[in-house]
Design an enzyme around this catalytic site. Sequence first.
Site, PDB file in Angstrom:
ATOM      1  N   ARG A   1       0.869  -1.178   0.000  1.00  0.00           N
ATOM      2  CA  ARG A   1       0.000   0.000   0.000  1.00  0.00           C
ATOM      3  C   ARG A   1       0.905   1.226   0.000  1.00  0.00           C
ATOM      4  NH1 ARG A   1      -5.240   1.729   1.875  1.00  0.00           N
ATOM      5  NH2 ARG A   1      -5.175   3.839   2.745  1.00  0.00           N
TER       6      ARG A   1
ATOM      7  N   HIS B   1      -7.230   1.156  -6.780  1.00  0.00           N
ATOM      8  CA  HIS B   1      -7.538   0.595  -5.451  1.00  0.00           C
ATOM      9  C   HIS B   1      -8.377  -0.673  -5.645  1.00  0.00           C
ATOM     10  CE1 HIS B   1      -7.864   0.276  -1.264  1.00  0.00           C
ATOM     11  NE2 HIS B   1      -8.484   1.404  -0.948  1.00  0.00           N
TER      12      HIS B   1
ATOM     13  N   GLN C   1     -10.411  -2.608  -2.773  1.00  0.00           N
ATOM     14  CA  GLN C   1     -11.609  -1.851  -2.373  1.00  0.00           C
ATOM     15  C   GLN C   1     -12.760  -2.147  -3.326  1.00  0.00           C
ATOM     16  OE1 GLN C   1     -11.882   0.595   0.373  1.00  0.00           O
ATOM     17  NE2 GLN C   1     -14.026   0.190  -0.106  1.00  0.00           N
TER      18      GLN C   1
ATOM     19  N   ASP D   1     -15.733   9.966  -1.373  1.00  0.00           N
ATOM     20  CA  ASP D   1     -14.461   9.740  -0.696  1.00  0.00           C
ATOM     21  C   ASP D   1     -14.009  11.090  -0.152  1.00  0.00           C
ATOM     22  OD1 ASP D   1     -12.050   8.647   0.143  1.00  0.00           O
ATOM     23  OD2 ASP D   1     -11.166   8.519  -1.861  1.00  0.00           O
TER      24      ASP D   1
ATOM     25  N   CYS E   1     -15.494   4.799   1.253  1.00  0.00           N
ATOM     26  CA  CYS E   1     -14.395   3.883   1.546  1.00  0.00           C
ATOM     27  C   CYS E   1     -13.701   4.194   2.875  1.00  0.00           C
ATOM     28  CB  CYS E   1     -13.389   3.862   0.396  1.00  0.00           C
ATOM     29  SG  CYS E   1     -12.806   5.489  -0.118  1.00  0.00           S
TER      30      CYS E   1
ATOM     31  N   ARG F   1     -14.209  -5.394   3.370  1.00  0.00           N
ATOM     32  CA  ARG F   1     -12.797  -5.349   2.992  1.00  0.00           C
ATOM     33  C   ARG F   1     -12.106  -6.646   3.436  1.00  0.00           C
ATOM     34  NH1 ARG F   1      -9.930  -0.934   2.315  1.00  0.00           N
ATOM     35  NH2 ARG F   1      -8.590  -2.366   1.164  1.00  0.00           N
TER      36      ARG F   1
END
Length: 342
Positions: free
Chosen positions: A108, A135, A138, A231, A272, A317
């Site tokens: 990440r 991503h 996600q 987001d 998210c 997730r």
Amino acid sequence: MTNHFQNTSFLKEIDFTTAELNYFIDFALHLKDMKKKNIPHKYLQGKNIALLFEKNSTRTRSAFTVASVDLGAHPEFLGKNDIQFGKKESTSDTAKVLGSMFDGIEFRGFAQETVETLAADSGVPVWNGLTDQWHPTQMIADFMTLKEHFGHLKVLTLTYLGDGRNNMGNSLLVTAAKLGVNIHIGAPESLWPAQDIVDLAKAEAAKHGSDVLLTADPQEAAAGSDALYTDVWISMGEDVDPAERINALKPYQINQALLDATGKDDTIVLHCLPAFHDHKTTVGKQLGEQFHMDALEVTDDVFNGPHSVVFEEAENRLHSIKAVMAATLGDLFIPDSLFDEK
């Protein structure tokens, strides 16, 4: 035993077919059910997993850690102070060292090039926990949440509001198009996704019977939507003028008026996380007071209201990441014939 995904890395959505993305989503739903029923699923028994975090995280780190343990593997966290990320040792050299010791690697961080190099040179599956461009883990969680809620994905309409040219805008645009989900991006034109990504999404949408809409009008973006998604307005590590960004995105805040603009009673709200929906964080309080706003990208009444599924989405997730790890590193029976084009 056959495993279609054996030793495959999971770096970006565009690497996978529609059938493959649907497999990850359905497998994640299956693993969630197994966990709820306390059925062991040690597909990675005895494996060692390196978790590389150039960027901090709550959900991604927690999900990869718990997923590893549930699958029987041992996770080892390596933060930005534990690994060089090209400063004193090249990413390629790091990849070769870690690949000789670990069975799988999560990354990440910032550059997509870093995760691609890790995958090319480590010799083990590498999973993208987030880069500035994509991503993908996600996405499996998000579309898993949609399928869990509505029972299907095709013909649903998803609207993303806010900064459309960040990793979330890119990933939602392409993944929705590949899955036959109508995707609307509501953002100022200056914050629309790059044209090559828009073109890619439109090509995929044409194949799968879905629509792509980019508009600067938030009401038009929301109309007819089954899900509204947002987001944070300023991404981690992004160097922008907060006043310019927040003033540009104020019209795209998900509030009750925008929820009503969908024209539907069962629209769900996704995020998210983390979210600045009140002043109960240092950053949320600082920005809220500075710009005289009770909340930024989503209002608290919507975030904690009956249409919100943000915490189910957050839990997912775990199950989606577990599905990706198990499918790409585990000894599962997943024949190639399952993915033959019909």
